[in-house]
Design a protein around this motif. Structure first.
Motif, PDB file in Angstrom:
ATOM      1  N   GLU A 160       0.822  -1.215   0.000  1.00  0.00           N
ATOM      2  CA  GLU A 160       0.000   0.000   0.000  1.00  0.00           C
ATOM      3  C   GLU A 160       0.857   1.267   0.000  1.00  0.00           C
ATOM      4  OE1 GLU A 160      -3.344   0.281  -0.194  1.00  0.00           O
ATOM      5  OE2 GLU A 160      -3.338  -1.878  -0.539  1.00  0.00           O
TER       6      GLU A 160
ATOM      7  N   ASP B   6       2.854   4.689  -4.811  1.00  0.00           N
ATOM      8  CA  ASP B   6       2.053   5.826  -5.271  1.00  0.00           C
ATOM      9  C   ASP B   6       0.716   5.371  -5.835  1.00  0.00           C
ATOM     10  OD1 ASP B   6       4.880   7.695  -6.613  1.00  0.00           O
ATOM     11  OD2 ASP B   6       4.090   7.525  -4.583  1.00  0.00           O
ATOM     12  N   ARG B   7      -0.243   6.258  -5.747  1.00  0.00           N
ATOM     13  CA  ARG B   7      -1.585   5.958  -6.248  1.00  0.00           C
ATOM     14  C   ARG B   7      -1.563   5.641  -7.743  1.00  0.00           C
ATOM     15  NH1 ARG B   7      -6.033  10.418  -5.107  1.00  0.00           N
ATOM     16  NH2 ARG B   7      -5.378   9.851  -2.994  1.00  0.00           N
TER      17      ARG B   7
ATOM     18  N   ARG C 189      -0.556   2.120  -8.222  1.00  0.00           N
ATOM     19  CA  ARG C 189      -1.654   1.229  -7.829  1.00  0.00           C
ATOM     20  C   ARG C 189      -2.700   1.142  -8.930  1.00  0.00           C
ATOM     21  NH1 ARG C 189      -1.286   3.591  -2.598  1.00  0.00           N
ATOM     22  NH2 ARG C 189      -3.195   4.785  -2.926  1.00  0.00           N
ATOM     23  N   GLN C 190      -2.945   2.271  -9.591  1.00  0.00           N
ATOM     24  CA  GLN C 190      -3.912   2.278 -10.688  1.00  0.00           C
ATOM     25  C   GLN C 190      -3.466   1.360 -11.815  1.00  0.00           C
ATOM     26  OE1 GLN C 190      -6.875   3.835  -9.205  1.00  0.00           O
ATOM     27  NE2 GLN C 190      -7.037   4.185 -11.417  1.00  0.00           N
TER      28      GLN C 190
END
Length: 236
Positions: free
Chosen positions: A10, A13-14, A17-18
């Protein structure tokens, strides 16, 4: 490769994750945890970071963020041809030009500075942000020095960014590289001034500008804990 239990994946970076959403959930988690280890170890233990990057690459070679991480890990252990392959793949997948400067530096690492210079003149450079354009200028100056053109390296680094008094994340490195280029052409006095300017901008200690400045000023540092020093030397 073992991964500490506290690393969950987790932490990435976002945006990464995308990209991993295209994978099955369990696989995405495994890839993410390996990418976290790459990021954690890249500076302190690049060999281990490289090993984790190979695991991530084996699991998800069709994910651009994985190819980019593998490129940086290969670059850190000076596997420049491999890094260039990964960066090219990542760029092809993302459509972004942000890797252009480090791709050019890989060309230098492979022994093709003339190719790095050619890349400095390509349209991709104009699409870089300011930091990327400064990075490209640093690479181009290095390529000039590789080619035995130290005076041209000095000229290459002269730019509005160098003349600016504003401090950005890249300012210390730019001033340091310019100082080093001046030193290479025998302009010691100017080099000293620019090493001093690099020190002013280098609050994070990203360069050894302070040591280079002290060296030019003839200052020698003594380690007070050196067991080879006698009492008289230590007192001095």
């Amino acid at each position: 490769m073992p991964i500490p239990d506290e690393v969950t994946g987790e932490e990435i970076d976002r945006s990464v994750r995308q990209e991993l959403l295209s994978l099955p959930k369990t696989l995405a988690t495994d890839v993410a945890r390996n990418l976290v280890m790459v990021a954690k170890l890249l500076d302190e233990d690049p060999e281990r970071a490289y090993a984790y990057s190979r695991v991530a690459l084996r699991l998800a070679s069709r994910v651009g963020a994985v190819r980019e991480a593998a490129g940086f890990a290969a670059y850190a252990v000076e596997k420049y041809a491999e890094a260039l392959t990964e960066f090219r793949a990542a760029r092809r997948m993302s459509g972004s030009d942000h890797l252009w400067p480090i791709m050019a530096d890989c060309e230098r690492g492979i022994g093709r500075p003339e190719r790095a210079l050619a890349m400095a003149g390509e349209p991709e450079v104009r699409r870089l942000d300011r930091a990327g354009q400064v990075e490209m200028r640093l690479v181009a100056a290095g390529a000039r020095r590789d080619l035995g053109q130290p005076d041209a390296a000095v000229v290459t680094l002269q730019s509005p960014e160098l003349a600016s008094t504003a401090v950005h994340p890249w300012t210390a490195r730019l001033r340091y590289t310019y100082a080093d280029a001046l030193l290479a052409v025998g302009r010691d006095g100017e080099a000293r001034d620019w090493f001093a300017k690099a020190v002013e901008a280098d609050s994070g200690g990203t360069t050894d500008a302070a040591d280079r400045l002290a060296e030019l000023d003839g200052v020698a540092f003594t380690d007070a804990l050196d067991p080879d020093l006698d009492d008289e030397g230590a007192d001095g």
